[in-house]
Design a protein around this motif. Structure first.
Motif, short mmCIF file in Angstrom:
data_model
loop_
_atom_site.label_atom_id
_atom_site.label_comp_id
_atom_site.label_asym_id
_atom_site.label_seq_id
_atom_site.Cartn_x
_atom_site.Cartn_y
_atom_site.Cartn_z
N ASP A 52 41.92 42.20 42.18
CA ASP A 52 42.87 43.16 41.61
C ASP A 52 43.89 42.36 40.80
N PRO A 53 43.86 42.45 39.48
CA PRO A 53 44.75 41.63 38.67
C PRO A 53 46.23 41.97 38.85
N THR A 54 46.53 43.12 39.44
CA THR A 54 47.94 43.48 39.64
C THR A 54 48.52 42.86 40.91
N GLN A 55 47.67 42.26 41.74
CA GLN A 55 48.10 41.64 43.00
C GLN A 55 48.06 40.12 42.85
N GLN A 62 44.01 36.67 47.47
CA GLN A 62 42.71 37.33 47.30
C GLN A 62 41.57 36.31 47.32
#
Length: 123
Positions: free
Chosen positions: A51-54, A59
């Motif tokens: 998830d690029p927003t996290q 991750q």
């Protein structure tokens, strides 16, 4: 293999030089990290779950630890099964038939390769 009368040879295995567990770990790591197949797998597989927003580091850490645990479990299971199967096959004399079947398979494959006619490429 077809003409062989021998069975699995286990004599002298205990006399082979033993390498340290860390040597095997390092060797496995080097092989795995330089494997093009493994690199392609991770490049194709991991991005689907990022998830690029996290934050990326947690991750990747979670995925790497999960992969190592699953891979280690699979390798240990393979080793356990291979050890059990090898011991059973050596005791039962199945090596005789494994040699015959394997040798026959190699001969069939060699015969097929020898009789295949290569067609000229069409342009």
């Amino acid at each position: 293999m077809i003409r062989s009368k021998t069975t699995f040879q286990t004599d002298g295995i205990e006399n082979l030089p033993r390498k340290s567990n860390w040597w095997h770990v390092r060797q496995g790591f080097v092989v795995a990290i330089t494997s093009p197949k493994a690199i392609a797998f991770f490049v194709a597989f991991f991005p689907q779950f990022i998830d690029p927003t996290q934050p990326l580091v947690p991750q990747f850490t979670l995925m790497a630890v999960s992969f190592v645990i699953l891979d280690y479990s699979a390798v240990v299971a393979y080793a356990f099964i291979a050890q059990r199967a090898g011991t059973s096959l050596a005791k039962s004399g199945a090596a005789y038939w494994i040699n015959k079947i394997s040798g026959g398979t190699v001969l069939v494959g060699a015969t097929m390769l020898a009789t295949i006619k290569k067609s000229a490429p069409s342009h």
